[in-house]
Design an enzyme around this catalytic site. Sequence first.
Site, PDB file in Angstrom:
ATOM      1  N   ILE B  47      65.755  47.979  23.484  1.00 19.59           N
ATOM      2  CA  ILE B  47      66.631  47.952  24.664  1.00 19.59           C
ATOM      3  C   ILE B  47      65.855  47.485  25.895  1.00 19.59           C
ATOM      4  CG2 ILE B  47      68.061  49.377  26.204  1.00 19.59           C
ATOM      5  CD1 ILE B  47      69.117  49.207  23.330  1.00 19.59           C
ATOM      6  N   HIS B  49      66.153  48.261  29.425  1.00 19.57           N
ATOM      7  CA  HIS B  49      66.871  49.216  30.268  1.00 19.57           C
ATOM      8  C   HIS B  49      67.095  48.660  31.671  1.00 19.57           C
ATOM      9  CE1 HIS B  49      66.641  52.638  27.469  1.00 19.57           C
ATOM     10  NE2 HIS B  49      65.509  52.086  27.085  1.00 19.57           N
TER      11      HIS B  49
END
Lengths: 421, 478
Positions: B47, B49
């Site tokens: 991911i 973020h």
Amino acid sequence: MKNYDIVIIGGGPAGLAAAVSAKRNGIDSILILERDKELGGILNQCIHNGFGLHMFREELTGPEYAQRFIDQVNALGIAYCLNTMVMDISHEKVVTAMNRTDGLLEIRAKAVILAMGCRERSRGALNIPGYRPAGIYSAGTAQRLVNMEGLMPGREIVILGSGDIGLIMARRMTLEGAKVKVVAELMPYSGGLKRNIVQCLDDYGIPLKLSHTVVDINGKERIESVTLAEVDATGKPVPGTEEEYSCDTLLLSVGLIPENELSSGMGVQLNNVTSGPDVNESLETNIEGVFACGNVLHVHDLVDFVSEEAKTAGKNAAAYVKGERSAGGGREIRLKPMDGVRYTVPISIDTARMSEDLTVRFRVGAVFRDCYVSAYFDGERAVHTKRRIMAPGEMEEIRLTKEQLLKYPDLKAITVKIEEA
Amino acid sequence: MYDVIIIGAGVSGAASARELSRYKAKICVLEKEEDVCCGTSKANSGIVHAGYDAAPGSLKAMLNVRGNEMMEQLSKDLDFLFQRTGSLVICPDEEGMPGLQKLYDRGLANGVKGLKILTREEISAMEPNITDDVYAALYAPSAGIVCPFGMNIALAENAYMNGVEFRFNTEVQDIRKTEKGYEIHTGQGVFHTKCVVNAAGVYADKFHNMVSKKKIRITPRRGEYCLLDKNAGKHISRTVFSLPGKYGKGVLVTPTVHGNLLIGPTAVDIRDKEGTNTTREGLDEVISKAGQSVKNLPMRQVITSFAGLRAHESGAEFIIGEAEDAERFIDCAGIESPGLTSCPAIGEMVAEVLKEKLRLEKKEDFIATRKGILDPNTLAKKERDELIRQESAYGNIICRCEMITEGEILDAIRRPLGARSLDGIKRRTRAGMGRCQSGFCSPKTMEILARELNVSMSDITKSGGNSRLVAGFTKDLL
């Protein structure tokens, strides 16, 4: 763009038998596309015997069985491409394939026969916890390594799952000098043929632990041991029953999945139980002119029945191409599996198109002893056959005749079920 | 004598190496494993973020936002997969709203752009498979997904192209302070360097504590995941987090850059720094928690599960910079989430410190871009056909699930810092990463590796060391 009447996806036992049958039914323009370097499919790595008992009344090895069909394909002059991967099939039956010499090929087919076979369920699909070291193989991969590449996956073996390939590999690894410590099976019954339990485990003193599974895999680089535990009726491991087996290899024989990525890509409707296409009496999918046979349709135990099924698919594809098929539009009778019957192939019958007799193949969901296979024509029991034993590991069949179905002019559904004596 | 030795070829080490390779310096990366990207960097959520989690003013907050901003250009320069897909934090009920608001406020303070609190209707229009038990969600359009292997390998290859040495299978055993710098003792001999970058992931405390009296402690925090087939990849189109709430900390559900669906991770502190095993409890937790934020998850489509270890430092903050009592020993420690997102910025920060320390000068011939392995699936039919005519290996499919050709596998082996194992090929090309989990392609890939490396099939490993794939040849034991 090349054009063929029938393009067959896969040159294993299903594809070969379908090709021979289509040719014998009057189609000359046939092309088999095979991704491997030779025809024969998975039979090439099945060097044990036991093939052909039904088809040839002889006991052949896998390669011998395949060769019988390869010889026919060659004698009949049927075209095939090896090392050729089909990338895509469009709904309009344009096949895109690829190989080293021709690059990308586009082939327009009047009919397509799907015969891609199946793949093995992996560790991931079972979500077995533990480390991810080297030495975990599906049984079929190990079979290829041993029988085709001459390599030993390991020396001390634990096998999870009692599917036929796992049982065959228990014997093969033993014959090659490895020690097969145990075969564990999650279910309370074996997933393989009875004859394989006897000939591959019992004859070599290999223990089969029913209602057991692998609950942990140990070893960071190469597998060092696995932990087995007993499972309860719901398949959950029972605490306190763990037993550690040192080993350098874990083979998985935990189920086969028809490989239908190409089929679903072209819009073929798949069955939730079999993961193969839903087919009618002609083994035709929901897309007209697209047929399926062999392990891509539903997983078989015996290649003999694959060949038989493929013969039907080839014949029907030929009739479709020649425009000799009845217009259909007779009554469509649905087949409904119930009470112990997990699925049926086919799922529907058009009486106008069915041949004089029709084999309905199915599997049961549990072990049944001294039971009946019954078929209800709407409300009326029309087939009632006794079976001494039925098990999920052995495919069952019933035969229906056209004559029989025509006696019921308003018939809408045939329910196939297992009934107690 | 090296100017800089970097311990660890994970994302932080590789990003530091790449940034440092802009300067005239003699740099070497020491890695205990046989390849780059073998620890925490290979087993995480992938991911990018947005940056609303960490407290304003913290290094985590700053480097997250900076890393996020850098990611897009970096992915273009170094040719790895990154998609700015956006993320949602799901709040199940009204009681959770102060928590959601807090994240929103933090995001604003950290400089995250585009944050918005969405209503239930807005959410289900965006993601029809979000649970019905949703009250509101924090939407962060700047979040994204990245290929962690792709990024790590790209950074390392680019560093290598710019003169950084890499030594694999080289485990650091001891570090001693010398007059001019440090002496690094490894299983492959002693290395001398002026400066050290400690990017050793879960082992960063061990190396830090060899030279500093101010001890740090890294706890491996295990996270387990399940990966689902590409058939399930479109179930949602953004990363979905759960607000920590009545069920404890939730797990995320996310599409991956390759079109799979990933669910996880759990968070359990363990002792074993090599404890990357999955557990029954962990996998069960992942499956049950993922279902709390996303409905109808097709769990039959799980193709593999894995565990990664976060390098959690007791202060829960990144430790980046020169150790207080060990001059020229630069820590890059405690790099847990959002470490993957932050790593481009971490590399910058490490390079900045060393540039000052060593008075480094910029190179004029720095190569800022790198081409990854060609993915023939991205080509038009005509171009692909032409490619096969030029190099027939691109017409030979090896991995049928992911449709990976021999051409791509050969490229993975032959390129700088090329693959030496099955896992090395898998991380570079995806061969073996599909639904059959290498059942069909592993014998073929092994054969290609043996041929290219000119070794026996029995020497081919899954991931280096003793992870040999076969035990020998048939009839050996008879």
